[in-house]
Design a protein around this motif. Structure first.
Motif, PDB file in Angstrom:
ATOM      1  N   SER A   1      -3.086  12.152 -10.924  1.00 36.01           N
ATOM      2  CA  SER A   1      -2.232  12.476  -9.776  1.00 36.01           C
ATOM      3  C   SER A   1      -1.575  11.240  -9.180  1.00 36.01           C
ATOM      4  O   SER A   1      -0.557  11.344  -8.494  1.00 36.01           O
ATOM      5  CB  SER A   1      -3.043  13.201  -8.699  1.00 36.01           C
ATOM      6  OG  SER A   1      -4.037  12.350  -8.160  1.00 36.01           O
ATOM      7  N   ASN A   2      -2.153  10.075  -9.438  1.00 29.25           N
ATOM      8  CA  ASN A   2      -1.573   8.819  -8.943  1.00 29.25           C
ATOM      9  C   ASN A   2      -0.741   8.105 -10.001  1.00 29.25           C
ATOM     10  O   ASN A   2      -0.471   6.910  -9.895  1.00 29.25           O
ATOM     11  CB  ASN A   2      -2.678   7.898  -8.428  1.00 29.25           C
ATOM     12  CG  ASN A   2      -3.254   8.375  -7.112  1.00 29.25           C
ATOM     13  OD1 ASN A   2      -2.524   8.597  -6.157  1.00 29.25           O
ATOM     14  ND2 ASN A   2      -4.556   8.566  -7.057  1.00 29.25           N
ATOM     15  N   GLY A   3      -0.367   8.839 -11.047  1.00 29.06           N
ATOM     16  CA  GLY A   3       0.545   8.290 -12.045  1.00 29.06           C
ATOM     17  C   GLY A   3      -0.117   7.840 -13.335  1.00 29.06           C
ATOM     18  O   GLY A   3       0.561   7.394 -14.255  1.00 29.06           O
TER      19      GLY A   3
ATOM     20  N   ASN B   1      -2.860  -2.444  -7.390  1.00 31.27           N
ATOM     21  CA  ASN B   1      -3.356  -1.293  -8.161  1.00 31.27           C
ATOM     22  C   ASN B   1      -4.447  -1.711  -9.146  1.00 31.27           C
ATOM     23  O   ASN B   1      -5.463  -1.030  -9.313  1.00 31.27           O
ATOM     24  CB  ASN B   1      -2.207  -0.619  -8.916  1.00 31.27           C
ATOM     25  CG  ASN B   1      -1.353   0.264  -8.025  1.00 31.27           C
ATOM     26  OD1 ASN B   1      -1.829   0.795  -7.025  1.00 31.27           O
ATOM     27  ND2 ASN B   1      -0.091   0.433  -8.381  1.00 31.27           N
TER      28      ASN B   1
ATOM     29  N   SER C   1      -7.789  12.541 -10.265  1.00 40.83           N
ATOM     30  CA  SER C   1      -7.305  11.542  -9.305  1.00 40.83           C
ATOM     31  C   SER C   1      -6.455  10.485 -10.006  1.00 40.83           C
ATOM     32  O   SER C   1      -5.402  10.082  -9.501  1.00 40.83           O
ATOM     33  CB  SER C   1      -8.499  10.884  -8.607  1.00 40.83           C
ATOM     34  OG  SER C   1      -8.077   9.835  -7.774  1.00 40.83           O
TER      35      SER C   1
ATOM     36  N   PRO D   1      -2.879   2.373 -14.095  1.00 43.68           N
ATOM     37  CA  PRO D   1      -1.868   1.357 -13.771  1.00 43.68           C
ATOM     38  C   PRO D   1      -1.737   0.268 -14.824  1.00 43.68           C
ATOM     39  O   PRO D   1      -0.650  -0.277 -15.020  1.00 43.68           O
ATOM     40  CB  PRO D   1      -2.356   0.790 -12.430  1.00 43.68           C
ATOM     41  CG  PRO D   1      -3.805   1.116 -12.361  1.00 43.68           C
ATOM     42  CD  PRO D   1      -3.964   2.401 -13.096  1.00 43.68           C
TER      43      PRO D   1
ATOM     44  N   ASN E   1       3.536   3.163  -9.580  1.00 42.30           N
ATOM     45  CA  ASN E   1       2.721   3.597 -10.712  1.00 42.30           C
ATOM     46  C   ASN E   1       3.213   4.923 -11.288  1.00 42.30           C
ATOM     47  O   ASN E   1       3.061   5.183 -12.480  1.00 42.30           O
ATOM     48  CB  ASN E   1       1.256   3.740 -10.286  1.00 42.30           C
ATOM     49  CG  ASN E   1       0.311   3.757 -11.466  1.00 42.30           C
ATOM     50  OD1 ASN E   1       0.425   2.956 -12.383  1.00 42.30           O
ATOM     51  ND2 ASN E   1      -0.621   4.693 -11.464  1.00 42.30           N
ATOM     52  N   THR E   2       3.830   5.754 -10.439  1.00 42.21           N
ATOM     53  CA  THR E   2       4.324   7.065 -10.883  1.00 42.21           C
ATOM     54  C   THR E   2       5.734   6.970 -11.458  1.00 42.21           C
ATOM     55  O   THR E   2       6.013   7.481 -12.541  1.00 42.21           O
ATOM     56  CB  THR E   2       4.322   8.058  -9.706  1.00 42.21           C
ATOM     57  OG1 THR E   2       3.009   8.144  -9.161  1.00 42.21           O
ATOM     58  CG2 THR E   2       4.758   9.448 -10.170  1.00 42.21           C
TER      59      THR E   2
ATOM     60  N   GLU F   1       0.821  -1.213   0.000  1.00 40.39           N
ATOM     61  CA  GLU F   1       0.000   0.000   0.000  1.00 40.39           C
ATOM     62  C   GLU F   1       0.856   1.265   0.000  1.00 40.39           C
ATOM     63  O   GLU F   1       0.514   2.248  -0.657  1.00 40.39           O
ATOM     64  CB  GLU F   1      -0.939  -0.008   1.209  1.00 40.39           C
ATOM     65  CG  GLU F   1      -2.027  -1.072   1.104  1.00 40.39           C
ATOM     66  CD  GLU F   1      -2.946  -1.096   2.317  1.00 40.39           C
ATOM     67  OE1 GLU F   1      -2.823  -0.208   3.184  1.00 40.39           O
ATOM     68  OE2 GLU F   1      -3.793  -2.010   2.397  1.00 40.39           O
TER      69      GLU F   1
ATOM     70  N   THR G   1       1.447   3.987  -5.202  1.00 36.96           N
ATOM     71  CA  THR G   1       1.545   5.189  -6.038  1.00 36.96           C
ATOM     72  C   THR G   1       2.966   5.376  -6.552  1.00 36.96           C
ATOM     73  O   THR G   1       3.178   5.806  -7.690  1.00 36.96           O
ATOM     74  CB  THR G   1       1.100   6.440  -5.251  1.00 36.96           C
ATOM     75  OG1 THR G   1      -0.260   6.266  -4.838  1.00 36.96           O
ATOM     76  CG2 THR G   1       1.205   7.690  -6.111  1.00 36.96           C
TER      77      THR G   1
END
Length: 201
Positions: free
Chosen positions: A100-102, A61, A97, A105, A20-21, A13, A17
């Motif tokens: 911003s999380n990359g 993800n 959203s 996925p 993924n980023t 967890e 992010t």
């Protein structure tokens, strides 16, 4: 969960992010320790290597995205058309959203895993197949209900929707402009209305 399972979940967890980023290949063990506050020994005490962390993070993800998609296509909508509309509305409403999380996925992992991470590629393929199956099922149900044209190939239509969404996300993220995703979503809505739906006579 046992203490080991809790630690494993914590690592997944905390780095979801990050992977993924930054990327599943580019993320280093040092990045993971910095994100979690754990030592390298603790990471390797729970995972065989960094690749295993990357795969478990991808599965996490992808499961989050799958849960959201399943909700959009859920039974709270009375018609198949409403389910597809809700699916489109999710991306229109939540693109900030997602970005911003990359980004997506599935697409991020697919781009990386194509040639250099075959173990991850297998999971990405399963994710895209599952996504297409869910949309196809909604279309097939709509055909049975008399909402949608039976001449439309549900699998092909589902694949086109996915291609448009992923292409829209890619261009919008690259150009820092949401208009490309909105154009893709507008096209999908038009396809649903004019190519898929049976118009009243």
């Amino acid at each position: 969960m046992s203490k080991a399972e809790k630690t494993k979940q914590f690592i997944i967890e905390k780095t979801a992010t990050l992977f993924n980023t930054k990327g599943y290949i580019s993320t280093s063990l040092s990045d993971i320790t910095q994100a979690t506050g754990l030592t390298k020994g603790s990471i390797y005490g729970n995972f065989e290597n960094k690749d295993e962390v990357a795969i478990e993070v991808y599965k996490y993800n992808a499961a989050l995205l799958s849960k959201i998609m399943s909700h959009s296509l859920g039974d709270q909508y009375s018609t198949s058309k409403e389910k597809l509309y809700a699916f489109v509305a999710f991306y229109r409403k939540n693109w900030r959203s997602v970005f911003s999380n990359g980004g997506c996925p599935l697409m991020n992992a697919a781009t990386e895993a194509d040639d250099s991470f075959p173990a991850l590629k297998k999971y990405v393929q399963k994710s895209f197949s599952s996504w297409a199956d869910k949309i196809s099922a909604v279309i097939i149900q709509g055909q049975k209900n008399g909402e949608f044209r039976t001449s439309v190939n549900a699998e092909e239509f589902a694949s086109l929707l996915i291609m448009l969404i992923e292409g829209g996300i890619l261009l919008s993220k690259t150009m820092d402009d949401e208009k490309f995703l909105n154009q893709a979503l507008d096209k999908i809505k038009s396809m649903i209305d004019h190519e898929l739906t049976i118009l009243p006579s």
